[in-house]
Scaffold this active site. Sequence first.
Site, mmCIF file in Angstrom:
data_model
loop_
_atom_site.group_PDB
_atom_site.id
_atom_site.type_symbol
_atom_site.label_atom_id
_atom_site.label_comp_id
_atom_site.label_asym_id
_atom_site.label_seq_id
_atom_site.Cartn_x
_atom_site.Cartn_y
_atom_site.Cartn_z
ATOM 1 N N LYS A 170 0.892 -1.213 -0.031
ATOM 2 C CA LYS A 170 -0.057 0.008 0.137
ATOM 3 C C LYS A 170 0.936 1.306 0.085
ATOM 4 O O LYS A 170 2.123 1.181 0.085
ATOM 5 C CB LYS A 170 -0.981 -0.272 1.064
ATOM 6 C CG LYS A 170 -1.976 -1.100 1.129
ATOM 7 C CD LYS A 170 -2.787 -1.221 2.495
ATOM 8 C CE LYS A 170 -3.879 -2.239 2.241
ATOM 9 N NZ LYS A 170 -4.725 -2.155 3.507
ATOM 10 N N TYR A 177 -12.431 -2.271 -3.428
ATOM 11 C CA TYR A 177 -12.611 -2.562 -2.002
ATOM 12 C C TYR A 177 -14.178 -2.340 -1.734
ATOM 13 O O TYR A 177 -15.056 -2.063 -0.843
ATOM 14 C CB TYR A 177 -12.169 -1.302 -1.277
ATOM 15 C CG TYR A 177 -10.887 -1.515 -0.563
ATOM 16 C CD1 TYR A 177 -10.479 -2.475 0.113
ATOM 17 C CD2 TYR A 177 -9.747 -0.613 -1.016
ATOM 18 C CE1 TYR A 177 -9.259 -2.708 0.722
ATOM 19 C CE2 TYR A 177 -8.389 -0.978 -0.559
ATOM 20 C CZ TYR A 177 -8.094 -2.008 0.381
ATOM 21 O OH TYR A 177 -6.923 -2.136 0.872
ATOM 22 N N PHE A 194 -15.228 3.597 7.651
ATOM 23 C CA PHE A 194 -13.830 3.765 7.260
ATOM 24 C C PHE A 194 -13.358 3.825 5.741
ATOM 25 O O PHE A 194 -12.386 4.036 5.451
ATOM 26 C CB PHE A 194 -12.832 2.765 7.977
ATOM 27 C CG PHE A 194 -13.105 1.227 7.522
ATOM 28 C CD1 PHE A 194 -12.887 0.687 6.348
ATOM 29 C CD2 PHE A 194 -13.955 0.368 8.089
ATOM 30 C CE1 PHE A 194 -12.870 -0.643 5.812
ATOM 31 C CE2 PHE A 194 -14.224 -0.900 7.947
ATOM 32 C CZ PHE A 194 -13.646 -1.359 6.736
ATOM 33 N N ARG A 206 -1.632 -14.615 3.913
ATOM 34 C CA ARG A 206 -2.556 -14.008 4.888
ATOM 35 C C ARG A 206 -2.037 -14.182 6.107
ATOM 36 O O ARG A 206 -1.662 -13.183 7.070
ATOM 37 C CB ARG A 206 -4.060 -14.587 4.863
ATOM 38 C CG ARG A 206 -4.676 -14.308 3.692
ATOM 39 C CD ARG A 206 -5.434 -12.655 3.966
ATOM 40 N NE ARG A 206 -6.480 -12.602 4.819
ATOM 41 C CZ ARG A 206 -7.021 -11.254 5.162
ATOM 42 N NH1 ARG A 206 -6.684 -10.446 4.323
ATOM 43 N NH2 ARG A 206 -7.878 -11.248 6.066
ATOM 44 N N THR A 258 -5.788 -7.605 10.543
ATOM 45 C CA THR A 258 -5.843 -6.436 9.899
ATOM 46 C C THR A 258 -5.665 -5.288 10.640
ATOM 47 O O THR A 258 -4.977 -4.629 10.394
ATOM 48 C CB THR A 258 -7.625 -6.402 9.685
ATOM 49 O OG1 THR A 258 -7.688 -7.395 8.788
ATOM 50 C CG2 THR A 258 -7.809 -5.196 8.946
ATOM 51 N N ARG A 288 2.393 -6.830 9.558
ATOM 52 C CA ARG A 288 1.629 -5.957 10.315
ATOM 53 C C ARG A 288 2.068 -6.033 11.769
ATOM 54 O O ARG A 288 1.917 -5.034 12.761
ATOM 55 C CB ARG A 288 0.194 -6.023 10.355
ATOM 56 C CG ARG A 288 -0.383 -5.542 8.819
ATOM 57 C CD ARG A 288 -1.632 -6.356 8.528
ATOM 58 N NE ARG A 288 -2.413 -5.726 7.324
ATOM 59 C CZ ARG A 288 -3.397 -6.341 6.968
ATOM 60 N NH1 ARG A 288 -4.131 -7.461 7.556
ATOM 61 N NH2 ARG A 288 -3.832 -6.033 5.745
ATOM 62 N N ASN A 319 -1.803 -0.301 7.327
ATOM 63 C CA ASN A 319 -1.342 -1.519 7.625
ATOM 64 C C ASN A 319 -0.593 -1.971 6.709
ATOM 65 O O ASN A 319 -0.507 -3.324 6.513
ATOM 66 C CB ASN A 319 -2.550 -2.213 8.029
ATOM 67 C CG ASN A 319 -3.691 -2.456 7.232
ATOM 68 O OD1 ASN A 319 -3.172 -1.843 6.116
ATOM 69 N ND2 ASN A 319 -4.488 -3.147 7.533
ATOM 70 N N HIS A 321 -2.019 -5.429 1.510
ATOM 71 C CA HIS A 321 -3.203 -6.132 1.035
ATOM 72 C C HIS A 321 -2.929 -7.460 0.899
ATOM 73 O O HIS A 321 -1.963 -7.720 -0.032
ATOM 74 C CB HIS A 321 -3.994 -5.453 0.213
ATOM 75 C CG HIS A 321 -5.046 -6.193 -0.247
ATOM 76 N ND1 HIS A 321 -6.316 -6.249 0.247
ATOM 77 C CD2 HIS A 321 -5.245 -7.062 -1.408
ATOM 78 C CE1 HIS A 321 -7.213 -7.203 -0.498
ATOM 79 N NE2 HIS A 321 -6.378 -7.510 -1.363
ATOM 80 N N GLU A 331 -9.812 -10.440 -7.784
ATOM 81 C CA GLU A 331 -8.969 -9.145 -7.534
ATOM 82 C C GLU A 331 -7.812 -9.385 -8.578
ATOM 83 O O GLU A 331 -7.361 -8.559 -9.205
ATOM 84 C CB GLU A 331 -8.204 -9.266 -6.302
ATOM 85 C CG GLU A 331 -9.389 -8.881 -5.015
ATOM 86 C CD GLU A 331 -8.829 -9.021 -3.541
ATOM 87 O OE1 GLU A 331 -9.494 -8.571 -2.681
ATOM 88 O OE2 GLU A 331 -7.593 -9.290 -3.320
HETATM 89 P P1 IDP Z 1 -7.499 -6.863 5.236
HETATM 90 O O1 IDP Z 1 -6.909 -5.929 4.689
HETATM 91 O O2 IDP Z 1 -6.945 -7.619 6.596
HETATM 92 O O3 IDP Z 1 -8.451 -8.097 4.430
HETATM 93 P P2 IDP Z 1 -10.325 -5.864 5.701
HETATM 94 O O4 IDP Z 1 -11.318 -5.978 6.476
HETATM 95 O O5 IDP Z 1 -10.770 -6.296 4.460
HETATM 96 O O6 IDP Z 1 -8.806 -6.342 6.262
HETATM 97 O O7 IDP Z 1 -10.433 -4.170 5.467
HETATM 98 C C1 IDP Z 1 -9.568 -3.614 4.174
HETATM 99 C C2 IDP Z 1 -8.433 -2.514 4.913
HETATM 100 O O8 IDP Z 1 -9.332 -1.526 5.276
HETATM 101 C C3 IDP Z 1 -7.686 -2.831 5.878
HETATM 102 O O9 IDP Z 1 -6.443 -3.575 5.484
HETATM 103 C C4 IDP Z 1 -7.446 -1.403 6.236
HETATM 104 O O10 IDP Z 1 -6.481 -0.679 5.756
HETATM 105 C C5 IDP Z 1 -8.847 -0.735 6.291
HETATM 106 N N1 IDP Z 1 -9.581 -0.932 7.519
HETATM 107 C C6 IDP Z 1 -10.435 -1.842 7.713
HETATM 108 N N2 IDP Z 1 -11.029 -1.547 8.814
HETATM 109 C C7 IDP Z 1 -10.823 -0.348 9.219
HETATM 110 C C8 IDP Z 1 -10.978 0.533 10.470
HETATM 111 O O11 IDP Z 1 -11.844 0.091 11.128
HETATM 112 N N3 IDP Z 1 -10.427 1.799 10.419
HETATM 113 C C9 IDP Z 1 -9.574 2.154 9.310
HETATM 114 N N4 IDP Z 1 -9.119 1.371 8.318
HETATM 115 C C10 IDP Z 1 -9.739 -0.042 8.325
HETATM 116 MG MG MG Z 2 -9.737 -7.900 3.140
#
Ligand code: IDP
Ligand code: MG
Length: 152
Positions: free
Chosen positions: A11, A51, A59, A87, A93, A104, A114, A117, A128
């Site tokens: 990212k 997304y 968010f 993963r 996350t 992370r 974080n 992805h 994707e």
């Molecule tokens: P992942 O990246 O671990 O698959 P997802 O739940 O798919 O997590 O969320 C996608 C991305 O959205 C996360 O990697 C993070 O960058 C962002 N994100 C998810 N939840 C939050 C939040 O509560 N606050 C801010 N950003 C968030």
């Molecule tokens: Mg995800």
Amino acid sequence: MRMERTLVIVKPDGVQRGLIGPLLSRLEARGLKIVGLKLVQVSQDLAARHYAEHEGKPFYPGLLKYITSAPVIVACVEGTSAVQMVRNSVGATNPLNAAPGTVRGDLALDIGRNLIHASDAPATAERELALWFQDAELVSYERATDRWIFES
Ligand code: IDP
Ligand code: MG
């Protein structure tokens, strides 16, 4: 053991922090094979499609702003059970919950910064990869080390 391909995105924070090499190195060192790789300035449209599952969440606007704010590195990596392997290497996350040893857990603090992805399931990886790569951008090739990494 299944040979799979999955999507990885370094990212904007990963690129800006000079972590492209270290993040890809972790995956390479594990034995995963990079079969597609490019630098992309993400458009609003691509970000929204990538997304889509998060549309409407609190968010989401910040997430789109983040992912389009600076270039990203997009990679397709291949290997045994690659989707779950990556993963696991990426970690939870929220970096607060990410185990030490994961990307992370070792290198990030905030959920909205974080670093990386990774597709969350084989069907997601397929969707994707089609979004980010044309077929001709993914290359099948042998490495001399493959037999030392893959049992068969
Ligand atoms: P992942 O990246 O671990 O698959 P997802 O739940 O798919 O997590 O969320 C996608 C991305 O959205 C996360 O990697 C993070 O960058 C962002 N994100 C998810 N939840 C939050 C939040 O509560 N606050 C801010 N950003 C968030
Ligand atoms: Mg995800």
